[in-house]
Design an enzyme around this catalytic site. Structure first.
Site, short mmCIF file in Angstrom:
data_model
loop_
_atom_site.label_atom_id
_atom_site.label_comp_id
_atom_site.label_asym_id
_atom_site.label_seq_id
_atom_site.Cartn_x
_atom_site.Cartn_y
_atom_site.Cartn_z
N ASP A 1 0.84 -1.20 0.00
CA ASP A 1 0.00 0.00 0.00
C ASP A 1 0.87 1.24 0.00
OD1 ASP A 1 -1.91 1.92 0.33
OD2 ASP A 1 -2.35 1.44 2.41
N ASP B 1 -2.83 5.62 -6.15
CA ASP B 1 -2.86 4.77 -4.95
C ASP B 1 -2.93 3.30 -5.34
OD1 ASP B 1 -3.12 4.25 -2.15
OD2 ASP B 1 -5.26 3.93 -2.46
#
Length: 414
Positions: free
Chosen positions: A116, A293
């Site tokens: 992430d 992202d």
């Protein structure tokens, strides 16, 4: 004093979070033998090879869960903006999309981590644990690793955490991270141990003294996977293997937690959408903006851009439109395969210095066997480029030059 290495990027995991930048100026200090670069395979959470895989759920169940995770991720980012006075780093809620496998400790213990780019701390659940969520693999036992050390309070790694307290008995660095969107939290001792990757050849790439959170009190929502996706070509490259090429756009801010880009416009075919100026701009207090992202699946766009996109595609695509029975997506077409969308106009994001043209497979998703839907969602504030739209692109991050690159690629050929 423990000499603890902080890898210069961040990720969150269900079992452990790991954050690694692919920048050539990152100092890896890895023991790699004959190579100064390496490749790590990524496993989609919906793959049968993922520890999160659940055979009981349908493709429609998977899609619903993916939309919910994307919305949850959006809410997480908006929570960060709405709570500017909070000083605690945030723990990303609701899982993630891509996992990475590695080993931790001596002897090495297997770990699956969610990758992430929008989180701060590497962490995993450790024994003994006061309160831990259920996980399929064994909890990490620090007492069984000969290279495990607790990080002292006065160490650079503890200072980098920014929010910590020293335990009175051991003077160790204790952290307490909270997520405000769903109440998820992790608490534990900042620690150091040996982290080992295995590349495809295989070679072992070892990082001694890797800093991570050894959590003994964790709460939150962690779910199983919802279906299957082919992840055979998904890899993350490091060191000399990380070649930055293709169209490049500069990072738009010095934010340490998110990668902001400058999106100047959106086109459908040859027609640029009538989007108000400045809606993708990042303010001085880090409100708004456009984030790239890895933890969000479907791209989210501010409604001022999303609605013109929906209108333009609806006008230009001459297929039967149908409401999504699950109410997940706002624009859907009756199409049993992507072949029916092959001749439809493409969607292009115009970043500063880079035009990224999305193929149909990265623009639409199959909500049902007979229904293809625009794989984007509306937002009131923040816009996010999700990993679904990043499919079949080599996406590079050069933190020395502060650039992000996009190059179309057939990832199935890797």
């Amino acid at each position: 004093m423990v000499n603890t290495t902080l890898l210069p990027a961040a990720a969150i995991a269900l079992f452990i979070s790991i954050i690694i930048y692919t920048s050539p100026c990152a100092s890896f200090n890895a023991e790699t033998g004959s190579t100064d670069g390496f490749s790590v395979r990524l496993i989609h959470r919906d793959s049968p090879q993922s520890p999160l895989y659940d055979t009981n759920l349908t493709a429609a169940d998977r899609t619903k869960a993916t939309v919910r995770r994307s919305v949850s991720r959006l809410n997480y980012f908006e929570t960060l903006i709405s709570s500017p006075m909070e000083i605690a780093p945030k723990l990303t809620p609701d899982g993630g999309e891509y996992l990475m496998f590695f080993h931790l400790g001596t002897p090495p213990a297997p770990v699956y981590a969610i990758v992430d780019t929008g989180s701060h701390l590497t962490w995993l659940q450790c024994l003994p644990c006061k309160t831990c969520y259920n996980q399929t693999q064994s909890l990490f036992d620090p007492s069984k690793s000969s290279t495990y050390k607790k990080v002292p309070c006065r160490s650079p790694a503890c200072a980098a955490l920014e929010v910590e307290e020293c335990t009175k008995d051991t003077k160790s660095c204790y952290y307490d991270l909270v997520v405000y969107g769903d109440g998820s939290s992790t608490m534990g001792v900042l620690s150091g141990d040996t982290l080992t990757f295995e590349d495809p050849f295989p070679n072992n790439i070892t990082f001694p003294h890797m800093a991570f959170g050894c959590a003994d009190d964790t709460s939150g929502t962690f779910e199983k996977s919802q279906g299957y996706q082919d992840d055979s070509g998904s890899r993350m490259q490091f060191g000399s293997n990380a070649v930055i090429y293709g169209d490049m756009t500069p990072l738009a801010s010095e934010s340490t937690s998110n990668y902001y880009l400058t999106l100047e416009g959106i086109s459908v075919g040859n027609d640029e959408l009538p989007i108000p100026d400045g809606i993708f701009n990042l303010t001085e207090d880090f409100k708004g903006g456009f984030i790239i992202d890895s933890g969000t699946t479907y791209t989210t766009l501010r409604v001022e851009a999303f609605l013109p996109l929906v209108d333009a595609l609806g006008e230009k695509i001459h297929l039967q439109q149908k409401e999504d029975p699950s109410n997940q997506f706002q624009l859907c077409f009756v199409a049993g395969s992507f072949d029916k969308l092959a001749s439809t106009p493409v969607v292009t994001f115009h970043f500063k210095g880079a035009d990224v043209v999305f193929p149909q497979q990265s623009t639409y998703t199959k909500a049902f066997d007979w229904l293809c839907c625009l794989a984007m969602l509306p937002s009131s504030n923040i816009s996010i480029l999700g990993n679904f739209q990043q499919q079949n692109f080599d996406v590079g991050f050069d933190l020395c030059k502060k650039l992000v690159s996009f190059a179309a690629s057939d990832c199935a050929a890797f």
